[in-house]
Design a protein around this motif. Structure first.
Motif, mmCIF file in Angstrom:
data_model
loop_
_atom_site.group_PDB
_atom_site.id
_atom_site.type_symbol
_atom_site.label_atom_id
_atom_site.label_comp_id
_atom_site.label_asym_id
_atom_site.label_seq_id
_atom_site.Cartn_x
_atom_site.Cartn_y
_atom_site.Cartn_z
ATOM 1 N N LYS A 1 7.882 54.328 5.254
ATOM 2 C CA LYS A 1 7.847 54.188 6.338
ATOM 3 C C LYS A 1 7.129 52.263 6.071
ATOM 4 O O LYS A 1 6.989 51.210 6.660
ATOM 5 N N ASN B 1 4.442 52.648 4.442
ATOM 6 C CA ASN B 1 4.537 51.543 2.399
ATOM 7 C C ASN B 1 5.203 50.427 2.452
ATOM 8 O O ASN B 1 4.818 49.608 1.616
ATOM 9 N N TRP B 2 6.689 50.354 3.185
ATOM 10 C CA TRP B 2 7.877 49.506 3.395
ATOM 11 C C TRP B 2 6.800 48.280 3.973
ATOM 12 O O TRP B 2 7.120 47.108 3.703
ATOM 13 N N LYS C 1 4.429 46.978 2.126
ATOM 14 C CA LYS C 1 4.768 45.787 1.800
ATOM 15 C C LYS C 1 5.238 44.624 2.095
ATOM 16 O O LYS C 1 5.233 43.425 1.910
ATOM 17 N N ARG C 2 5.988 44.722 2.673
ATOM 18 C CA ARG C 2 6.636 43.334 3.272
ATOM 19 C C ARG C 2 5.714 41.954 4.446
ATOM 20 O O ARG C 2 5.636 41.081 4.173
ATOM 21 N N TYR D 1 9.381 42.863 8.848
ATOM 22 C CA TYR D 1 9.421 44.115 8.400
ATOM 23 C C TYR D 1 9.697 45.414 9.762
ATOM 24 O O TYR D 1 9.350 46.017 9.854
ATOM 25 N N PRO E 1 13.399 48.523 8.915
ATOM 26 C CA PRO E 1 13.483 49.073 8.074
ATOM 27 C C PRO E 1 15.391 50.117 8.040
ATOM 28 O O PRO E 1 15.971 50.117 9.154
ATOM 29 N N ASN F 1 15.378 45.664 2.364
ATOM 30 C CA ASN F 1 15.574 45.925 3.811
ATOM 31 C C ASN F 1 14.885 48.478 3.896
ATOM 32 O O ASN F 1 14.687 48.806 4.390
ATOM 33 N N ILE G 1 13.577 51.404 2.802
ATOM 34 C CA ILE G 1 12.301 51.543 2.257
ATOM 35 C C ILE G 1 12.190 53.504 1.778
ATOM 36 O O ILE G 1 11.402 53.199 0.647
ATOM 37 N N CYS G 2 13.657 53.619 1.973
ATOM 38 C CA CYS G 2 14.184 54.398 0.263
ATOM 39 C C CYS G 2 15.608 55.339 0.185
ATOM 40 O O CYS G 2 15.606 54.486 1.513
ATOM 41 N N TRP H 1 12.825 44.851 -5.299
ATOM 42 C CA TRP H 1 12.430 45.650 -4.160
ATOM 43 C C TRP H 1 11.744 46.919 -4.989
ATOM 44 O O TRP H 1 10.659 47.074 -3.515
ATOM 45 N N THR I 1 12.654 49.985 -4.885
ATOM 46 C CA THR I 1 12.862 50.875 -3.948
ATOM 47 C C THR I 1 12.949 52.662 -4.440
ATOM 48 O O THR I 1 13.099 52.975 -5.751
#
Length: 494
Positions: free
Chosen positions: A138, A140-141, A144-145, A152, A155, A202, A204-205, A237, A239
């Motif tokens: 979460k 890291n995402w 990045k956003r 952001y 997620p 959106n 995150i993984c 993205w 992912t």
């Protein structure tokens, strides 16, 4: 943790049996007593109540280790008073944890040089490990956003509907949308193609399960990785994948070494594995390891110095015992690769014995797979008169704890029984369980159907003529769920 409500009335006191030699007064059950009692009495009173618990060795519902060697039991007791968080006071214990992290990361083919140190941590269970991994994804995402100047605040994470409840906890506790790939009859794990389709900017993984709790099956992480590589190239993205290898992480490397599911796949950024399952340690230890140091954001790591030295920590809790960490290190050096392989192969062989015995009854469909966690999940072929919940209940007469449960959406009309094969489940026990299942089936054949008793034989015949078997089964399942809920209404598990 169990949430419970205290009963009032005639059950307010604990009455002792042998303890009456030391104390004659009944003890209050829900408040602390006014005076002390002898240690012998306290021990006996508690031991008497614990006799009503099930036998852990016969608890075939659990993946958790129930037997260790006496030498390891001794190490556990010798270190039970050590608080792991006191790293400066117990530097050797900290070193043993670091060795375990590095052994496990290399077992999972982390891209480390000979002198490089792996990034990972021991946790009290897979729930904590998954939440730590989820928080890393979460953050890291979000970073990045933010760098891209994009929103952001929404997620999401993509999983199969077969994931363990800890993933639902992570999503709810940390405000992440959980997008579940529904199951279907005959396919009880996440479909990687459908999972890839559900991924958006959106996400995150994607969480893949190496050893589904429902039927032990390994999800196709290689297929998922290849699909996401292609999608990432098209969208930009990037992912990533987390592999929840709580059950299968200590199985696949030893008996399915050719299976690609770990850090050999470029998008796998973190993996968790339960030391207290097939890591062969008593309950209370899990591990989460990251591919590289860059996959764990620095801002999630805390540094404390009031225990004597600078100590980096990334955990949800603070204090915890050292015993299970020491026990894990014992198992890793005691067994080695050869020892773990022998244990897992033996579990698989006993699984085959049980599977073949159940198949010979010709009364069940096998739901589990031959490749996966060593367990047997099976369901009745004919639900006209009896169901899996009745079999589960009647097996308790023989001491066996065999769970019966329904599959998640959209396969909730399927009910299964599941037997987990652990190190302490021998071939003799497997053969004995089959014999007891046969006894239960013979007894059920002599009993009237619970459906017919509930509805009346004439009504049941009419319903059967109007409804398909699936509809009848759903009515039975709903009825049993209500029955079980009533029996357990005083306690809720969280």
């Amino acid at each position: 943790m169990v949430l419970s409500r205290a009963a009032t009335g005639s059950e307010e006191n604990v009455c002792s049996t042998f303890g009456s030699r030391y104390v004659r007064t009944a003890l209050p059950k829900h408040e602390i007593g006014e005076s002390s009692i002898p240690k012998e009495a306290a021990y006996q009173i508690i031991k008497d109540e614990l006799m009503l618990d099930g036998n852990p060795r016969l608890n075939l519902a659990s993946f958790v280790t129930t037997w260790m060697e006496p030498e390891c039991d001794k190490l556990i007791m010798e270190s039970i008073n050590k608080n792991y968080v006191d790293m400066d006071e117990y530097p050797v214990t900290t070193e043993l944890q670091n060795r375990c992290v590095n052994m496990i990361a290399r077992l999972f083919n982390a891209p480390l040089g000979e002198t490089e140190t792996a990034m990972g941590v021991g946790t009290v269970g897979s729930s904590e490990a998954i939440m730590l991994a989820g928080l890393a994804f979460k953050r890291n995402w979000q970073n990045k956003r933010k760098a891209e100047g994009k929103p952001y605040d929404k997620p999401n994470i993509v999983t199969g509907a077969n994931v363990q409840v800890c993933w639902e906890k992570f999503a709810r506790y940390f405000e992440v949308e959980l997008k579940e790939v529904k199951l279907s009859e005959g396919y009880y794990v996440m479909d990687p193609d459908k999972a890839a389709e559900m991924v958006d900017e959106n996400t995150i993984c994607v969480a893949a399960i190496l050893g589904s709790t429902l039927n032990g099956e390994f999800e196709d992480v290689k297929r998922l990785n290849d699909l996401l590589v292609k999608k990432n190239e098209e969208t930009g993205w990037n992912t990533p994948i987390h592999v929840d290898a709580a059950s299968g992480g200590f199985i696949a490397p030893f008996i399915y070494p050719e299976l690609e599911w770990d850090f050999r796949l470029p998008l796998v950024k973190s993996i968790n594995v339960s030391g207290h399952k097939y890591g062969l340690v008593y309950a209370g230890i899990d591990w989460v390891v990251w591919r590289t140091q860059q996959d764990l954001p620095d801002e999630l790591i805390f540094h404390i110095n009031y225990l004597g030295a600078d100590q980096p920590t990334f955990t949800l809790n603070f204090s915890k015992g050292s015993s299970q960490i020491i026990a894990q290190y014992y198992q890793l050096i005691r067994l080695g690769f050869e020892g773990y392989k022998n244990v897992m192969e033996n579990c698989r062989e006993n699984m085959v014995v049980l599977r073949e015995g159940i198949e010979k009854t010709e009364r069940f469909n096998i739901v589990s797979k031959e490749v996966g966690v060593p367990l047997v999940a099976f369901s009745l072929k004919d639900h006209s008169f009896h169901n899996e919940f009745e079999i589960s209940e009647m097996l308790r007469r023989f001491g066996w704890i065999v769970p019966a449960y329904t599959m998640p959406a959209d396969a909730q009309h399927i009910t299964v029984l599941r037997v987990v094969i652990r190190e302490d489940f021998s071939r003799t026990l497997a053969e004995r369980l089959v014999a007891d299942i046969v006894k239960v089936l013979h007894e059920l054949d002599t009993l009237p159907s619970k459906i017919s008793r509930k509805m009346g034989a004439e009504d049941f015949g009419n319903v059967k003529g109007k409804k398909v078997e699936r509809d009848i089964l759903m009515e039975v399942i709903v009825g049993w769920r209500k029955f079980v809920k009533e029996r357990k209404k005083m306690n809720g598990v969280c």
